[in-house]
Design a protein around this motif. Structure first.
Motif, PDB file in Angstrom:
ATOM      1  N   CYS A   1      22.432 -11.206  -8.723  1.00 36.60           N
ATOM      2  CA  CYS A   1      21.238 -10.134  -8.475  1.00 36.60           C
ATOM      3  C   CYS A   1      20.572  -9.546  -9.259  1.00 36.60           C
ATOM      4  N   ARG A   2      19.314  -9.910  -9.273  1.00 35.12           N
ATOM      5  CA  ARG A   2      18.074  -8.579  -9.996  1.00 35.12           C
ATOM      6  C   ARG A   2      18.405  -7.700  -9.662  1.00 35.12           C
ATOM      7  N   ARG A   3      18.785  -6.276 -10.126  1.00 30.68           N
ATOM      8  CA  ARG A   3      19.151  -5.251  -9.249  1.00 30.68           C
ATOM      9  C   ARG A   3      17.855  -4.849  -8.504  1.00 30.68           C
ATOM     10  N   ASP A   4      16.879  -4.702  -8.597  1.00 27.37           N
ATOM     11  CA  ASP A   4      15.451  -4.616  -8.762  1.00 27.37           C
ATOM     12  C   ASP A   4      15.194  -5.369  -6.730  1.00 27.37           C
ATOM     13  N   LEU A   5      15.646  -5.922  -7.118  1.00 20.92           N
ATOM     14  CA  LEU A   5      15.686  -6.980  -5.685  1.00 20.92           C
ATOM     15  C   LEU A   5      16.597  -5.908  -4.334  1.00 20.92           C
ATOM     16  N   PHE A   6      17.388  -5.206  -4.636  1.00 22.29           N
ATOM     17  CA  PHE A   6      17.686  -4.844  -3.854  1.00 22.29           C
ATOM     18  C   PHE A   6      17.011  -3.589  -3.541  1.00 22.29           C
ATOM     19  N   GLU A   7      15.781  -2.672  -3.913  1.00 24.95           N
ATOM     20  CA  GLU A   7      15.086  -2.096  -3.684  1.00 24.95           C
ATOM     21  C   GLU A   7      14.007  -3.128  -2.806  1.00 24.95           C
ATOM     22  N   ARG A   8      13.674  -4.423  -3.634  1.00 23.09           N
ATOM     23  CA  ARG A   8      12.636  -4.653  -2.402  1.00 23.09           C
ATOM     24  C   ARG A   8      12.902  -4.807  -1.169  1.00 23.09           C
ATOM     25  N   ILE A   9      14.137  -5.516  -1.233  1.00 20.28           N
ATOM     26  CA  ILE A   9      14.282  -6.054   0.189  1.00 20.28           C
ATOM     27  C   ILE A   9      15.343  -4.947   0.724  1.00 20.28           C
ATOM     28  N   GLY A  10      16.294  -3.758   0.302  1.00 15.92           N
ATOM     29  CA  GLY A  10      16.805  -2.968   0.905  1.00 15.92           C
ATOM     30  C   GLY A  10      18.419  -3.787   0.798  1.00 15.92           C
ATOM     31  N   ASP A  11      18.984  -2.904   0.838  1.00 14.98           N
ATOM     32  CA  ASP A  11      20.739  -2.685   0.645  1.00 14.98           C
ATOM     33  C   ASP A  11      21.598  -3.391   1.919  1.00 14.98           C
TER      34      ASP A  11
ATOM     35  N   TRP B   1      22.754 -10.232   4.139  1.00 14.77           N
ATOM     36  CA  TRP B   1      21.242 -10.139   2.955  1.00 14.77           C
ATOM     37  C   TRP B   1      20.423 -11.204   2.417  1.00 14.77           C
ATOM     38  N   MET B   2      21.207 -12.203   2.151  1.00 13.56           N
ATOM     39  CA  MET B   2      20.751 -13.445   1.207  1.00 13.56           C
ATOM     40  C   MET B   2      19.860 -14.195   2.886  1.00 13.56           C
ATOM     41  N   LEU B   3      20.220 -14.466   3.878  1.00  9.67           N
ATOM     42  CA  LEU B   3      18.612 -14.975   4.939  1.00  9.67           C
ATOM     43  C   LEU B   3      17.435 -13.938   4.615  1.00  9.67           C
ATOM     44  N   ARG B   4      17.556 -12.975   4.205  1.00  7.40           N
ATOM     45  CA  ARG B   4      17.125 -11.354   4.069  1.00  7.40           C
ATOM     46  C   ARG B   4      15.618 -11.982   2.326  1.00  7.40           C
ATOM     47  N   ALA B   5      17.089 -12.156   1.438  1.00  2.13           N
ATOM     48  CA  ALA B   5      15.902 -12.486   0.418  1.00  2.13           C
ATOM     49  C   ALA B   5      15.558 -14.120   0.273  1.00  2.13           C
ATOM     50  N   LYS B   6      15.683 -15.116   0.860  1.00  2.00           N
ATOM     51  CA  LYS B   6      15.467 -16.366   1.539  1.00  2.00           C
ATOM     52  C   LYS B   6      13.680 -16.074   2.526  1.00  2.00           C
ATOM     53  N   ARG B   7      13.807 -15.220   3.399  1.00  2.00           N
ATOM     54  CA  ARG B   7      12.387 -15.232   3.671  1.00  2.00           C
ATOM     55  C   ARG B   7      11.883 -14.218   2.934  1.00  2.00           C
ATOM     56  N   ALA B   8      12.506 -13.211   2.390  1.00  2.00           N
ATOM     57  CA  ALA B   8      10.897 -11.951   1.456  1.00  2.00           C
ATOM     58  C   ALA B   8      10.690 -13.545   0.037  1.00  2.00           C
ATOM     59  N   GLY B   9      11.938 -14.320  -0.152  1.00  2.83           N
ATOM     60  CA  GLY B   9      10.670 -15.301  -1.186  1.00  2.83           C
ATOM     61  C   GLY B   9      11.669 -15.377  -2.261  1.00  2.83           C
ATOM     62  N   ALA B  10      12.475 -14.610  -2.434  1.00  4.48           N
ATOM     63  CA  ALA B  10      13.328 -14.510  -4.066  1.00  4.48           C
ATOM     64  C   ALA B  10      13.206 -15.515  -4.582  1.00  4.48           C
ATOM     65  N   SER B  11      13.449 -15.751  -5.720  1.00  5.46           N
ATOM     66  CA  SER B  11      14.069 -17.306  -6.776  1.00  5.46           C
ATOM     67  C   SER B  11      15.412 -17.140  -6.353  1.00  5.46           C
ATOM     68  N   ILE B  12      15.804 -18.312  -6.424  1.00  2.00           N
ATOM     69  CA  ILE B  12      17.340 -18.488  -6.945  1.00  2.00           C
ATOM     70  C   ILE B  12      17.626 -19.614  -7.505  1.00  2.00           C
TER      71      ILE B  12
END
Length: 251
Positions: free
Chosen positions: A152-162, A175-186
């Motif tokens: 996981c990109r380190r700055d993704l944690f900065e964007r969506i939280g720990d 955390w993965m569902l939160r990343a999905k809701r935020a539009g994270a690319s995978i």
């Protein structure tokens, strides 16, 4: 990013009274042929000699040994210390599939927010694959991205939280569902680079441990799932636990 040709990777390991398993993880890290990597170990003030062992490792590993609030807290501490472009969480006892695992994984770290690999799970000599299946519809009902294979990109944690510490088992799924809701690319890579022994609650297939996992997954979905799928989730949870218990009885 430091560039796709030479991304820096931070491997974060949480440990608590797991000295033998930690030795396995450290040894696996040490034999990797990939140089652009750091290893961070967060120990929850273990009483089994872990701190003394860590002191023997010199400056090759950054570590902390102090009381914490659980595995989510430990992972968050390690991620806060990370300096890499990508972060991989690999717990005590987990290990890499080969000496080339990190170098092979690095070839796929193309700037996507998450680059997800399968994970091999071992259980008393038997092996099964936990496949990564990304952020499609299935992710609304099941954990589909095993964190031991997720870079996981380190700055993704900065964007969506720990990781949310209120969860004891499903903090990675939340955390993965939160990343999905935020539009994270995978990006999904269908081969494994890490191995996880089936000793933790998240990998156990017995009914008591499955109950705990299912209860947290259901809570995560109620809070982070797509609200349009609420009726489908209601029907799903009315039947799925019974199916899982039936499956356990057949093992």
């Amino acid at each position: 990013m430091s560039g796709q040709q030479n991304p820096r990777i931070s491997v974060v390991t949480a440990a608590y009274n797991a000295l033998d398993g930690l030795r396995t993880t450290v040894a696996s890290m040490a034999e990797q042929d990939f140089g652009s990597v750091e290893h961070i170990i967060i120990d929850g003030a273990s009483s089994d000699g872990t701190a003394a062992y860590l002191q023997t490792l010199g400056g090759q590993i950054r570590w902390v040994s102090e009381p914490d609030k659980g595995i989510g807290d430990a992972m968050n501490k390690g991620i806060a210390m990370a300096r890499g472009d990508y972060v991989l969480v690999l717990h005590a006892e987990d290990y890499f599939a080969s000496k080339q695992s990190l170098s092979k994984a690095a070839e796929h770290l193309d700037g996507s927010d998450i680059v997800s690999f399968d994970v091999m799970i071992t259980d008393n000599g038997a092996e099964r694959v936990f496949p990564t299946s990304g952020f499609g519809l299935k992710a609304e009902f099941f954990a589909t991205v095993p964190h031991q294979g997720a870079f996981c990109r380190r700055d993704l944690f900065e964007r969506i939280g720990d990781f949310d510490q209120q969860y004891r088992i499903a903090m990675d799924y939340e955390w993965m569902l939160r990343a999905k809701r935020a539009g994270a690319s995978i990006r999904q890579i269908c081969r494994h680079v890490t191995v996880m022994p089936a000793t933790g609650v998240s990998a156990q297939l017995d009914w008591p441990n499955l109950q705990k996992r299912l209860a947290e997954n259901r809570l995560v979905q109620s809070r982070r799932g797509n609200p349009l799928l609420a009726p489908v989730r209601t029907a799903f949870w009315a039947t799925y636990p019974m199916f899982k218990r039936w499956r356990v009885g057949r093992l």
